[in-house]
Structure formats: C-alpha cells, structure tokens
Design a protein around this motif. Structure first.
Motif, short mmCIF file in Angstrom:
data_model
loop_
_atom_site.label_atom_id
_atom_site.label_comp_id
_atom_site.label_asym_id
_atom_site.label_seq_id
_atom_site.Cartn_x
_atom_site.Cartn_y
_atom_site.Cartn_z
N THR A 168 0.82 -1.21 0.00
CA THR A 168 0.00 0.00 0.00
C THR A 168 0.86 1.26 0.00
OG1 THR A 168 -0.06 -0.03 2.41
CG2 THR A 168 -1.85 -1.15 1.27
N GLY A 169 2.15 1.07 -0.09
CA GLY A 169 3.08 2.19 0.03
C GLY A 169 2.85 3.32 -0.96
N SER A 170 2.35 2.98 -2.18
CA SER A 170 2.17 4.00 -3.19
C SER A 170 0.70 4.36 -3.39
CB SER A 170 2.74 3.53 -4.53
OG SER A 170 4.03 3.02 -4.36
N LEU A 171 -0.15 3.95 -2.45
CA LEU A 171 -1.59 4.16 -2.67
C LEU A 171 -2.14 5.22 -1.74
CD1 LEU A 171 -2.78 0.43 -2.97
CD2 LEU A 171 -2.10 2.00 -4.80
N ASP A 172 -3.21 5.90 -2.19
CA ASP A 172 -3.90 6.82 -1.30
C ASP A 172 -4.78 6.01 -0.35
OD1 ASP A 172 -6.24 6.10 -2.71
OD2 ASP A 172 -5.85 7.66 -4.19
N SER A 173 -5.35 6.67 0.63
CA SER A 173 -6.05 5.91 1.68
C SER A 173 -7.27 5.17 1.14
CB SER A 173 -6.45 6.85 2.83
OG SER A 173 -7.25 7.89 2.31
N GLU A 174 -7.92 5.77 0.14
CA GLU A 174 -9.10 5.12 -0.47
C GLU A 174 -8.72 3.78 -1.07
OE1 GLU A 174 -13.06 4.82 -1.67
OE2 GLU A 174 -12.10 6.29 -0.34
N ASN A 175 -7.67 3.81 -1.91
CA ASN A 175 -7.19 2.59 -2.57
C ASN A 175 -6.61 1.61 -1.56
OD1 ASN A 175 -7.68 2.72 -5.43
ND2 ASN A 175 -6.38 4.55 -5.42
N GLU A 176 -5.98 2.16 -0.54
CA GLU A 176 -5.38 1.31 0.48
C GLU A 176 -6.46 0.47 1.16
OE1 GLU A 176 -2.63 3.24 3.18
OE2 GLU A 176 -3.34 1.95 4.79
N LYS A 177 -7.58 1.13 1.49
CA LYS A 177 -8.67 0.42 2.15
C LYS A 177 -9.21 -0.69 1.28
CE LYS A 177 -10.75 3.50 5.40
NZ LYS A 177 -11.30 4.86 5.21
N GLN A 178 -9.41 -0.35 -0.01
CA GLN A 178 -9.92 -1.35 -0.96
C GLN A 178 -9.00 -2.56 -1.04
OE1 GLN A 178 -10.73 -0.16 -4.95
NE2 GLN A 178 -12.26 1.36 -4.33
N LEU A 179 -7.70 -2.25 -1.14
CA LEU A 179 -6.73 -3.33 -1.27
C LEU A 179 -6.75 -4.24 -0.04
CD1 LEU A 179 -4.35 -4.71 -2.72
CD2 LEU A 179 -2.83 -3.10 -1.58
N LEU A 180 -6.80 -3.61 1.13
CA LEU A 180 -6.77 -4.39 2.36
C LEU A 180 -7.99 -5.30 2.48
CD1 LEU A 180 -5.32 -1.80 4.86
CD2 LEU A 180 -4.18 -3.76 3.82
N SER A 181 -9.14 -4.76 2.07
CA SER A 181 -10.33 -5.61 2.20
C SER A 181 -10.29 -6.74 1.17
CB SER A 181 -11.61 -4.78 2.07
OG SER A 181 -11.70 -4.27 0.77
#
Ligand code: ADP
Ligand code: MG
Lengths: 439, 234
Positions: free
Chosen positions: B173-186
């Motif tokens: 998630t190092g290069s992602l904004d928080s929106e994308n980070e959340k999506q990725l984690l889920s």
C-alpha cells in the motif's frame, strides 16, 4: 513458455525499435550478399572450367591404354569382362580416305568402329541411326561442308581470305546426305604408292549423321565404317601396299574406351581396370585435380566474404546489447514472476536469429538479383566497349545451391554467435536492481 | 507454509578482495502457518525487504534454511527458483512492477504465457481475473494510462492468475492513497478468508497491520515475534 509465445514476444519487441532493427538487418543483408557475390565469381570460373573439360568427353568415359604397344582384341575382351563396364568402344584408323558422290569429293578421317558398342556407349546422332549392315556408315556433322566440287588447284589464288572462304562454301555439297550412297575409294593414303588404272570403289550408304560438336570451333568430318567393311578394305589395300598387310597397328586398336553406366561408377571401374595393368585416363581424374585447386580458390573467396559478414555481426551484437540494456527492467520483472534464465536467453537468441534470418533472406535474394543482372549486363557492356563477343554461355557469377547453403550457414552461425553474449548477459540481469530502478 | 530457520544475511559492498561486509539479518527464525496473514513491521533499513527477498529467492542465503510448502529452497538453482516462484508464489510490489510496454491484459496474462498455457484458456482466465479486480474495461490500457490504484489491481491480478497458495507483498500500500489502500486491504482479507491464501506482508503502517493475524517485528536485523494484533488494539 511456448515457442509461439516467444515468437510473438520477440516480434513485438522488434517493432518497438524498427529503425534500429532494420538498419541491423540491412547491414547483415549487405554482408551476406557480398559473401555470396564474391564467392559466386569463383563458382562461375570453376563451373566454366569444368564445363570446358566435360564438353570434350563424356563423364562416364575411361580411356584405356597399355604401357607399351597397342590394345588388342584380347585386351578388349578382358575389359568387357570387368564388372561395371557397360561398353568398350574400339576404333582403328583406316588408311584410305577418299569418298565421293557425283562430282563432289572429300578426304575424310575414316575410322572403323564396333557399332554395337558405340550404340551402347551412347553415340550421339543428329539424324538417322547407327549402321547395321556392312556397307552402312555414319558421318560427322560437318562432313557435307567438306564434300566439295573439284576445282583447279589455283582457283583460290589472289583471293582474300574472306573471299576464299566464301568460294569454298559455294563449292560445298548442299543437299541432305542422309540415306545417300557414296563411293569409297579404296586407295591407300600412302603417297608413295601409285596405282595404275582406275581405283576400285565400294558403295557406302550414310545412315546416320553425328551430333554437332559442343565447341563452336570443333569441326567434325570423320567417317565411321563398320569393322566388317574395314577388314575388306584392308585386304584390298594390302594388295596395293605390302606394308599394310603386315602392319600391326592396323590389326590392333588405336583408341579404346570403356564406358560405365554412370559417372559415379567411374572411380571404382578405373581402379579395377588399373589393377589389370592398364593405364587409364578419365575426365573424373582430371576434374579431381582441377577441383582441388578451385576448391581452395573458392574457400579463399568465401573467407574474404565472411569478413563482411563478421563486420555486419558487430552491428547485431550492438543492437542486441542495447536491446538487453533497454529491457533490463522488463527482464527483471519477468524473472521475478518466474521466467527461467533459459527462457530469457532463448528470447534474445530468437531475436538475433530473426535479424539474421531477415539479413540472410534478403541478402540471398539481393545476391541472386545482382548475379542475374551482372550475367545479363556484362556481355552487353563488353560488346559495347571492347567490341568483342564473350564466349557462349559466359558467366561471371554462378550461385549453386551449395553456395547458398554455405552462405546461409556462415551468416546464421555468425549471427547466433554475436547474439550469444547479449543473450547470456540478459540472463544475469539482477532482479533486485531491476525492480528497484523506478522506485 | 513458510519456515525460516537460523537465517543470517550480509551484503558485500565494494570490489572483490577489499569488500565491506554489511550484516543485515541475524539468526532469523519465522514460521508462517497456512491461511495466515503475517505482517512484518520494523523501522526503515531494519532488513524487512531483505528477509522477503530471501524468501522470494531474489537473493540466496549463505547461512540458514528456508522451506516453503515443505520444499527446502536453500540449495535451489536460479532456474529452479524461477519455476518455484511461477508455480507457488504471487508477488505484490510497492511500485507495482508492471511491464510498461504491455497492456493490462498482457501483464496479467504473463504468468500464464510463461507457464505455457494455451491461448484460448489464457484469454478466458485473464478476462475472468480482470473482472474480479474490476478492470475488465481497462484491459487494453497500458500501465502509463492507469491510476496507481488500478495499476496495483493489475499487479494483484497478475499475482493471483496462477492461484498461488502464498503471496509475498513488500509494502503493497506504500504508493496508494487511503481510499485505494482500504480497498486493497479488504480485498486481501477476502482472498484470505475465501480461498485460504497465505500472506506475508511488509508494512510500517498500523492500519495495514490491522488485517494481519500476527505481527512480527524486525529490529536491526533481529526478529521479534509480536503480539496478536487484537491484543495490540485492545
Ligand atoms: N543491495 C544492497 N547492497 C548493500 N546493502 C543493502 C542492499 N540492500 C539493502 N541493503 C542494506 O541492508 C539494510 C536493510 O535493508 P532493507 O532490507 O531494504 O530494509 P527495509 O526494507 O527494512 O527498509 C539496509 O541497511 C540497507 O542499507
Ligand atoms: Mg524495504
């Protein structure tokens, strides 16, 4: 990774740098074409020389002689027994040479031949057939030209050479000689012997006319008579000249040749004949010596041509090295995902092979076109500027299949060799370095 | 799933003969069970990436053993490692690592191509995977034409295409904004719960570590087992 996928992958990579790839291909094209063109001159000279030798004799012909003395009937029998010998032709010189038809006369080279053997050996006729009966003969292609009306001895005096030739032509027999009957004058050609009264003649019928010699300048006005007629003639001549009756050389053969079924058998059969203590001469023997010399010559030309290919291969080396450097990140990603070093290597080898294949293909095509053009244009240029017609069948450049195969092998070999190091370098791309690059 | 024992690693810097030896990892022991999500945390430069690179086979250890799926990888050659990665491991990188000259479709398809899967099967599987990450309408786009979040989804699709049992992720998630980070984690959580895929993730972000079942920390090359995350949260 399947080959088809490698192929697709390589093609899309090549498209990314079209100009560079085409320039490299162009260099290999020129290198390959140069190699073929240069060597083709050697091949043309070799071929011309071989054709030259072959036009005198047939390839499956072995001339046979004895260390001393002439070949006898016995020798001929022995030769006929040898395995692989298809026919043995034997000829004798006949010491009576005048023939005539009406007011036309000629002094020809009369030879007795064993007709069945000649036929088996493949005596080549322009018209007619081989003799079957005693008084049938075959004449050379130019026999009619030499058959001339009698003329006073000083008829050609004061004429230029051209006029003299024209005059001689006018005197030649014009009609068709096939199936004509001629008179053979049975008088010995020994000028010391004088005969009183009219010369005895025998009627002979021309049943065949020999094929035109392959050489333009060769002039064939020989007459082939049967052995039966020969024996009759000799017994009559023997009465005129006692020397003839006792001459050994008239009983034996002056010219004996063994023929094999094909050129491939010549070497074996030659060995067998030589084992029986005969001396042989065959075109294959002569060609063998010639071939050594020409093969060295051609190898030299190929070597020089290969230098051009080598220079072109430096271009391939550069192009591939640049391709590897440019794509090291892609290589790193592919290795990280699971591409084996072998796969990576194959992909880059394939790319240099494609460059090589294009170069070889276009180069060969270019060489063929240039070769054709040169062979077509050079005689015209020579005619225009030097005012001389080049000999018939003249070739400056000849590209046989073997040359194409050699050139393709050299070019592809050099290409793969020059692509090897860049491809090997691609396998050593460090995954971590490649992945870190754009962070 | 993963068993690392007595692993030490040192970088050699400089020319041969007078090289400097920089020790990075010291006697690391780590067990990751099947179906676990393990987060590796630690300060920058502590040796997290080095550990993951060793487990990925990008670098070879001199001391210690690495076993994945009961396969001892310590003595693997480069090409054996490559085959192993292709068949057993999926990778997610901080900077995506997509091939820029290939479309999204071709990037996702790449492992199938390397594996030698037939063209029709490749097409079906790749399109299905792109759909799963919500990029079916972007399949002909090149990485340069995609946002960071979309690129990361392409790279996840590529990591999943051969159904690996284990995914290694270095700061995904190092290069992602928080929106994308959340999506990725889920999405990671979903993959783990639905398909039992094991994850070993490096992160310095506690939010990211929140989906992990377990946290290990590397301090100056030494690994410490962390507490279970719910304990930390409490
Ligand atoms: N290729 C390398 N050559 C030399 N030293 C390196 C190399 N990669 C990393 N290091 C060193 O190893 C240590 C750990 O690095 P790394 O594993 O990348 O840390 P992290 O991922 O935890 O930030 C750092 O001190 C770094 O300087
Ligand atoms: Mg790191």
């Amino acid at each position: 990774m399947k080959f088809k996928d490698k192929h697709r992958f390589v093609r899309s990579n090549m498209k990314k740098n079209r100009t560079r790839v085409w320039m490299t291909i162009l260099a290999s094209t020129i290198g390959c074409a140069f190699l073929i063109m240069l060597a083709s001159i050697g091949f043309a000279i070799h071929k011309t020389a071989v054709d030259d030798v072959m036009s005198f004799r047939m390839v499956n012909e072995i001339q046979v002689q004895k260390e001393s003395g002439m070949m006898t009937e016995n020798d001929v029998k022995k030769l006929e027994q040898i395995e692989g010998v298809k026919a043995v032709t034997r000829k004798k010189y006949t010491p009576a040479n005048q023939l005539s038809i009406g007011e036309y006369n000629t002094f020809a080279n009369v030879i007795s031949a064993h007709m069945p053997s000649e036929e088996k050996a493949g005596f080549e006729l322009d018209k007619g057939r081989m003799p079957k009966n005693k008084n049938e003969i075959v004449v050379g292609y130019h026999f009619a030209e030499e058959l001339r009306k009698d003329q006073p001895e000083n008829a050609l005096e004061g004429l230029s050479e051209e006029e003299a030739q024209k005059r001689m032509k006018e005197l030649s027999y014009k009609g068709n000689l096939l199936n004509e009957t001629l008179k053979y004058h049975l008088k010995t050609d020994n000028p010391e012997i004088k005969i009183e009264g009219p010369v005895q003649t025998v009627d002979v019928k021309i049943v065949g006319i020999g094929k035109k010699p392959t050489r333009d300048w060769a002039h064939d006005n020989s007459v082939f008579i049967t052995e039966d007629l020969y024996n009759e003639v000799i017994s009559i001549l023997g009465k005129q000249d006692p020397k003839i009756a006792s001459a050994d050389e008239l009983k034996n053969y002056g010219d004996v040749k063994a023929f094999t079924a094909s050129a491939d058998d010549v070497k074996e059969v030659t060995d067998r004949i030589e084992k029986l203590d005969y001396m042989t001469y065959s075109i294959i023997k002569e060609l063998k010596q010639m071939n050594v010399y020409f093969t060295l010559f051609k190898a030299g030309l190929i070597f020089i041509g290969a230098i051009a290919v080598l220079i072109a291969s430096i271009g391939i080396f550069n192009t591939m090295t640049m391709a590897v450097t440019e794509r090291s990140q892609d290589i790193g990603i592919m290795k990280a995902i699971g591409a084996t070093p072998k796969t990576v290597k194959r992909i880059f080898l394939l790319e240099s092979a494609y460059i090589g294949l294009w170069g070889v293909g276009l180069g060969t095509l270019l060489a063929y076109i240039t070769s054709y053009g040169v062979n077509f244009a050079l005689p015209i240029i020579i005619e225009q500027f030097v005012n001389e017609t080049p000999p018939e069948g003249f070739m400056l450049s000849y590209i046989p299949w073997s040359l194409t195969a050699i050139a393709v092998t050299i070019c592809m070999g050099v290409t793969l060799l020059s692509g090897w190091r860049p491809a090997a370098k691609a396998t050593t791309v460090d995954v971590l370095k490649a992945l870190r690059r754009d962070v | 799933m993963i068993s690392v024992s007595n692993l030490s690693y040192a970088f050699k810097i400089g020319k041969k003969g007078k090289e400097n030896i920089v020790p990075v990892l010291h006697d690391v022991n780590l067990q990751v069970a099947e179906g676990e999500i393990v987060a590796v945390v630690g300060r920058s430069g502590s040796g997290k990436s080095t550990l993951l690179n060793l487990i990925s086979g990008f670098i070879q250890p001199e001391v210690g053993n690495i076993t994945i799926n009961r396969t001892n990888l310590s003595k693997f050659s480069e090409s054996k490692w490559a085959e192993f990665r292709l068949n057993h491991l999926g990778f997610i990188f901080q900077s995506f690592q997509l091939i820029p000259s290939m479309s999204a479709f071709e990037n996702v398809e790449l492992p199938l191509v390397l594996k030698g899967v037939s063209v029709p099967e490749r097409k079906v599987r790749t399109e299905e995977m792109l759909k799963r990450v919500g990029l079916e309408s972007f399949k002909n786009h090149y990485p340069g034409e995609l946002s960071g979040g979309q690129q990361q989804r392409v790279s996840i699709a590529r990591a999943l295409i051969l159904n690996p049992p284990l995914i290694l992720a270095d700061e995904p998630t190092g290069s992602l904004d928080s929106e994308n980070e959340k999506q990725l984690l889920s999405f990671i959580k979903e993959l783990n719960e639905k398909y039992g895929i094991t994850f070993l993730m490096i992160t310095h972000d506690h939010e990211v570590a929140s989906i992990a079942h377990r946290k290990v920390e590397i301090i100056d090359g030494y690994l410490r087992e962390g507490r279970m995350l719910h304990e930390v949260q409490r």
